[in-house]
Write a protein that holds these residues in place. Structure first.
Motif, short mmCIF file in Angstrom:
data_model
loop_
_atom_site.label_atom_id
_atom_site.label_comp_id
_atom_site.label_asym_id
_atom_site.label_seq_id
_atom_site.Cartn_x
_atom_site.Cartn_y
_atom_site.Cartn_z
N ARG A 1 -27.53 37.33 -17.69
CA ARG A 1 -27.13 36.09 -17.02
C ARG A 1 -27.07 34.98 -18.07
NH1 ARG A 1 -32.58 36.01 -13.72
NH2 ARG A 1 -33.94 36.05 -15.51
N GLY A 2 -26.51 33.89 -17.65
CA GLY A 2 -26.41 32.76 -18.56
C GLY A 2 -26.10 31.50 -17.78
N ARG A 3 -26.15 30.39 -18.49
CA ARG A 3 -25.87 29.11 -17.85
C ARG A 3 -25.16 28.23 -18.87
NH1 ARG A 3 -30.93 25.76 -16.21
NH2 ARG A 3 -30.83 25.27 -18.40
N ARG A 4 -24.04 27.70 -18.47
CA ARG A 4 -23.21 26.81 -19.29
C ARG A 4 -22.52 27.57 -20.41
NH1 ARG A 4 -23.94 21.38 -18.43
NH2 ARG A 4 -23.30 20.92 -20.55
N ALA A 5 -21.47 26.97 -20.93
CA ALA A 5 -20.73 27.55 -22.06
C ALA A 5 -21.56 27.40 -23.33
CB ALA A 5 -19.39 26.83 -22.20
N CYS A 6 -21.30 28.24 -24.30
CA CYS A 6 -22.02 28.12 -25.57
C CYS A 6 -21.49 26.93 -26.36
CB CYS A 6 -21.89 29.40 -26.38
SG CYS A 6 -20.23 29.72 -26.97
N SER A 7 -22.29 26.49 -27.28
CA SER A 7 -21.87 25.41 -28.16
C SER A 7 -20.80 25.92 -29.11
CB SER A 7 -23.06 24.93 -29.00
OG SER A 7 -24.12 24.54 -28.19
N PRO A 8 -19.83 25.11 -29.45
CA PRO A 8 -18.86 25.53 -30.47
C PRO A 8 -19.59 25.78 -31.79
CG PRO A 8 -18.04 23.63 -29.28
CD PRO A 8 -19.48 23.81 -28.88
N GLU A 9 -19.12 26.76 -32.54
CA GLU A 9 -19.75 27.10 -33.81
C GLU A 9 -19.72 25.91 -34.77
OE1 GLU A 9 -19.93 30.85 -36.83
OE2 GLU A 9 -18.12 30.56 -35.67
#
Length: 118
Positions: free
Chosen positions: A45-53
């Motif tokens: 599971r996860g929450r929110r999009a990842c940060s841009p690299e």
């Protein structure tokens, strides 16, 4: 981890948990190869999009989101260009797509995680 975040893997990383430390195999740093018969975890599971690299960690991401939310900000257009976007409609920091992470990012891993040697 790099694949799950959609990053290009230019930085070393280590994932620490009670079962041990895992990372990219690297003989100079003492990392071995993947253990046979071990099924490595998938994203559950996860929450929110990842940060841009390379956005600058948590603080850099917060700054990026603030800039993107303000079209009048002096850096707004520059940040859109850096992200390769035409408008903020193309970037949704809230969306997390579990199926995409597992199917696209994790299913075809070219590198297996390795457990640190004792």
């Amino acid at each position: 981890m790099q694949e799950a975040f959609g990053w290009q893997d230019p930085h070393l990383w280590v994932f620490e948990n009670p079962a041990g430390d895992f990372g990219i195999p690297n003989q100079e740093l003492g990392w071995g190869v993947a253990e046979p018969g071990i099924t490595y975890p998938r994203c559950l599971r996860g929450r929110r999009a990842c940060s841009p690299e390379n956005c600058g960690g948590v603080w850099g991401c917060e700054d990026l989101l603030r800039i993107l939310a303000g079209p009048a900000d002096d850096e707004h257009e520059e940040r859109l260009e850096w992200l390769g976007l035409y408008s903020t409609d193309q970037f949704d920091p809230v969306t997390f797509d579990l199926a995409a992470v597992n199917a696209a990012a994790l299913a075809d891993l070219a590198k297996a995680p390795a457990k640190a040697r004792p």
